[in-house]
Design a protein around this motif. Structure first.
Motif, mmCIF file in Angstrom:
data_model
loop_
_atom_site.group_PDB
_atom_site.id
_atom_site.type_symbol
_atom_site.label_atom_id
_atom_site.label_comp_id
_atom_site.label_asym_id
_atom_site.label_seq_id
_atom_site.Cartn_x
_atom_site.Cartn_y
_atom_site.Cartn_z
ATOM 1 N N GLY A 57 -7.706 12.779 8.077
ATOM 2 C CA GLY A 57 -7.981 12.284 6.737
ATOM 3 C C GLY A 57 -7.822 10.785 6.669
ATOM 4 N N SER A 58 -7.954 10.272 5.460
ATOM 5 C CA SER A 58 -7.842 8.837 5.234
ATOM 6 C C SER A 58 -7.434 8.589 3.787
ATOM 7 C CB SER A 58 -9.179 8.152 5.519
ATOM 8 O OG SER A 58 -9.116 6.769 5.235
ATOM 9 N N TYR A 59 -6.823 7.429 3.571
ATOM 10 C CA TYR A 59 -6.555 7.003 2.199
ATOM 11 C C TYR A 59 -6.625 5.491 2.110
ATOM 12 C CZ TYR A 59 -1.710 5.317 2.854
ATOM 13 O OH TYR A 59 -0.600 4.623 3.223
ATOM 14 N N TYR A 60 -6.868 5.019 0.890
ATOM 15 C CA TYR A 60 -6.837 3.580 0.624
ATOM 16 C C TYR A 60 -5.774 3.281 -0.409
ATOM 17 C CZ TYR A 60 -9.523 4.538 -3.632
ATOM 18 O OH TYR A 60 -9.937 5.021 -4.839
ATOM 19 N N LEU A 61 -5.339 2.015 -0.425
ATOM 20 C CA LEU A 61 -4.373 1.506 -1.384
ATOM 21 C C LEU A 61 -4.933 0.222 -1.962
ATOM 22 C CD1 LEU A 61 -1.394 1.360 -2.564
ATOM 23 C CD2 LEU A 61 -0.842 0.043 -0.513
ATOM 24 N N LYS A 62 -4.917 0.115 -3.290
ATOM 25 C CA LYS A 62 -5.407 -1.097 -3.947
ATOM 26 C C LYS A 62 -4.694 -1.250 -5.285
ATOM 27 C CE LYS A 62 -9.276 1.100 -6.360
ATOM 28 N NZ LYS A 62 -10.715 1.077 -6.578
ATOM 29 N N ALA A 63 -4.786 -2.444 -5.848
ATOM 30 C CA ALA A 63 -4.292 -2.644 -7.206
ATOM 31 C C ALA A 63 -5.197 -1.855 -8.147
ATOM 32 C CB ALA A 63 -4.306 -4.124 -7.566
ATOM 33 N N ASN A 64 -4.607 -1.235 -9.145
ATOM 34 C CA ASN A 64 -5.387 -0.464 -10.110
ATOM 35 C C ASN A 64 -6.144 -1.373 -11.067
ATOM 36 O OD1 ASN A 64 -6.090 2.204 -11.125
ATOM 37 N ND2 ASN A 64 -4.982 1.594 -12.967
ATOM 38 N N ALA A 65 -5.596 -2.545 -11.319
ATOM 39 C CA ALA A 65 -6.209 -3.507 -12.236
ATOM 40 C C ALA A 65 -5.863 -4.905 -11.744
ATOM 41 C CB ALA A 65 -5.693 -3.284 -13.660
ATOM 42 N N ALA A 66 -6.434 -5.891 -12.372
ATOM 43 C CA ALA A 66 -6.180 -7.278 -12.008
ATOM 44 C C ALA A 66 -5.174 -7.908 -12.982
ATOM 45 C CB ALA A 66 -7.488 -8.060 -12.031
ATOM 46 N N GLY A 67 -4.777 -9.126 -12.674
ATOM 47 C CA GLY A 67 -3.941 -9.912 -13.574
ATOM 48 C C GLY A 67 -2.666 -9.198 -13.983
ATOM 49 N N GLY A 85 -4.653 22.262 3.903
ATOM 50 C CA GLY A 85 -3.584 23.245 3.897
ATOM 51 C C GLY A 85 -2.525 22.995 4.961
ATOM 52 N N GLN A 86 -2.588 21.852 5.633
ATOM 53 C CA GLN A 86 -1.640 21.539 6.703
ATOM 54 C C GLN A 86 -0.669 20.420 6.320
ATOM 55 O OE1 GLN A 86 -3.754 20.920 10.419
ATOM 56 N NE2 GLN A 86 -5.237 22.494 9.896
ATOM 57 N N GLY A 87 -0.649 20.033 5.044
ATOM 58 C CA GLY A 87 0.284 18.996 4.603
ATOM 59 C C GLY A 87 -0.202 17.569 4.801
ATOM 60 N N VAL A 88 -1.469 17.400 5.146
ATOM 61 C CA VAL A 88 -2.002 16.054 5.406
ATOM 62 C C VAL A 88 -2.000 15.212 4.135
ATOM 63 C CG1 VAL A 88 -4.015 14.738 6.188
ATOM 64 C CG2 VAL A 88 -3.371 16.854 7.370
ATOM 65 N N ALA A 89 -2.465 15.764 3.028
ATOM 66 C CA ALA A 89 -2.498 15.001 1.775
ATOM 67 C C ALA A 89 -1.082 14.619 1.352
ATOM 68 C CB ALA A 89 -3.193 15.800 0.676
ATOM 69 N N ARG A 90 -0.148 15.532 1.493
ATOM 70 C CA ARG A 90 1.248 15.228 1.158
ATOM 71 C C ARG A 90 1.764 14.057 1.993
ATOM 72 N NH1 ARG A 90 6.132 17.039 -0.705
ATOM 73 N NH2 ARG A 90 5.340 18.967 -1.581
ATOM 74 N N LYS A 91 1.536 14.119 3.297
ATOM 75 C CA LYS A 91 2.012 13.052 4.181
ATOM 76 C C LYS A 91 1.345 11.722 3.856
ATOM 77 C CE LYS A 91 3.267 16.104 7.937
ATOM 78 N NZ LYS A 91 2.887 16.664 9.233
ATOM 79 N N MET A 92 0.043 11.755 3.563
ATOM 80 C CA MET A 92 -0.648 10.507 3.212
ATOM 81 C C MET A 92 -0.114 9.960 1.896
ATOM 82 S SD MET A 92 -4.616 10.771 4.549
ATOM 83 C CE MET A 92 -5.130 12.024 3.385
ATOM 84 N N CYS A 93 0.130 10.821 0.914
ATOM 85 C CA CYS A 93 0.647 10.353 -0.371
ATOM 86 C C CYS A 93 2.050 9.774 -0.206
ATOM 87 C CB CYS A 93 0.619 11.469 -1.405
ATOM 88 S SG CYS A 93 1.049 10.886 -3.062
ATOM 89 N N GLU A 94 2.887 10.433 0.572
ATOM 90 C CA GLU A 94 4.234 9.902 0.819
ATOM 91 C C GLU A 94 4.145 8.555 1.532
ATOM 92 O OE1 GLU A 94 6.552 14.199 1.016
ATOM 93 O OE2 GLU A 94 5.885 13.274 2.898
ATOM 94 N N HIS A 95 3.271 8.456 2.526
ATOM 95 C CA HIS A 95 3.080 7.193 3.243
ATOM 96 C C HIS A 95 2.567 6.118 2.297
ATOM 97 C CE1 HIS A 95 1.029 4.359 6.036
ATOM 98 N NE2 HIS A 95 2.086 4.619 6.787
ATOM 99 N N SER A 96 1.636 6.476 1.440
ATOM 100 C CA SER A 96 1.063 5.487 0.516
ATOM 101 C C SER A 96 2.113 4.952 -0.452
ATOM 102 C CB SER A 96 -0.123 6.073 -0.252
ATOM 103 O OG SER A 96 0.281 7.048 -1.194
#
Length: 158
Positions: A57-67, A85-96
């Protein structure tokens, strides 16, 4: 995420976006625009792989808004169908969340969690996110018609 990693991720991205069930991304988006959206526009993008190098999987991180709103971040997560179903989304969210805190963000907000995506809604809630608002009929689901989206939020630094 390198362009090479994105090329490996592209079939997953395409499948999720063309299913039109969870993301408000144009299903007809091309590779170059998708790469800009997922990898170049965000602050950072990560790819999750297993020990053998298989993309999960993959994820991105960014500011939700500016200023004055740039202390709240936003993330998008996609998991390869074979890895669900293998916990990938959980691990990515925790990492994020760890990466967001390290980048100085005070909160994380998801702007449009499709209400019919009950697995994601439940996971985000287990990870401490609250539904802070619901936008009625904000998403055109291909099978269920107009469905709600949730705005979900979690304070990261308190």
């Amino acid at each position: 995420m390198s362009e090479k990693d994105f090329a490996a991720f592209w079939p997953v991205f395409q499948e999720i976006v063309t299913s039109a069930q969870t993301y408000t991304i144009d299903p007809a988006i091309g590779f170059d625009d998708a790469y800009r959206l997922w990898c170049q526009a965000p602050l950072a993008t990560w790819v999750a792989k297993d020990a053998s190098g298989t993309l999960l999987g993959s994820y991105y991180l960014k500011a939700n808004a500016a200023g004055p709103g740039d202390h709240v971040c936003n993330c998008g997560y996609m998991v390869a169908p074979a890895a669900r179903g293998q916990g990938v989304a959980r691990k990515m969210c925790e990492h994020s969340q760890t990466q967001a805190k390290a980048s100085g963000f005070l909160a994380m907000q998801f702007n449009a969690v499709v209400a019919t995506n009950t697995v994601a809604v439940a996971l985000w809630q287990r990870l401490g996110f609250r539904i802070v608002g619901t936008v009625p009929e904000a998403f055109r689901h291909p099978q269920q018609g107009l469905v709600d989206t949730h705005v979900m939020h979690k304070a990261l630094m308190r």
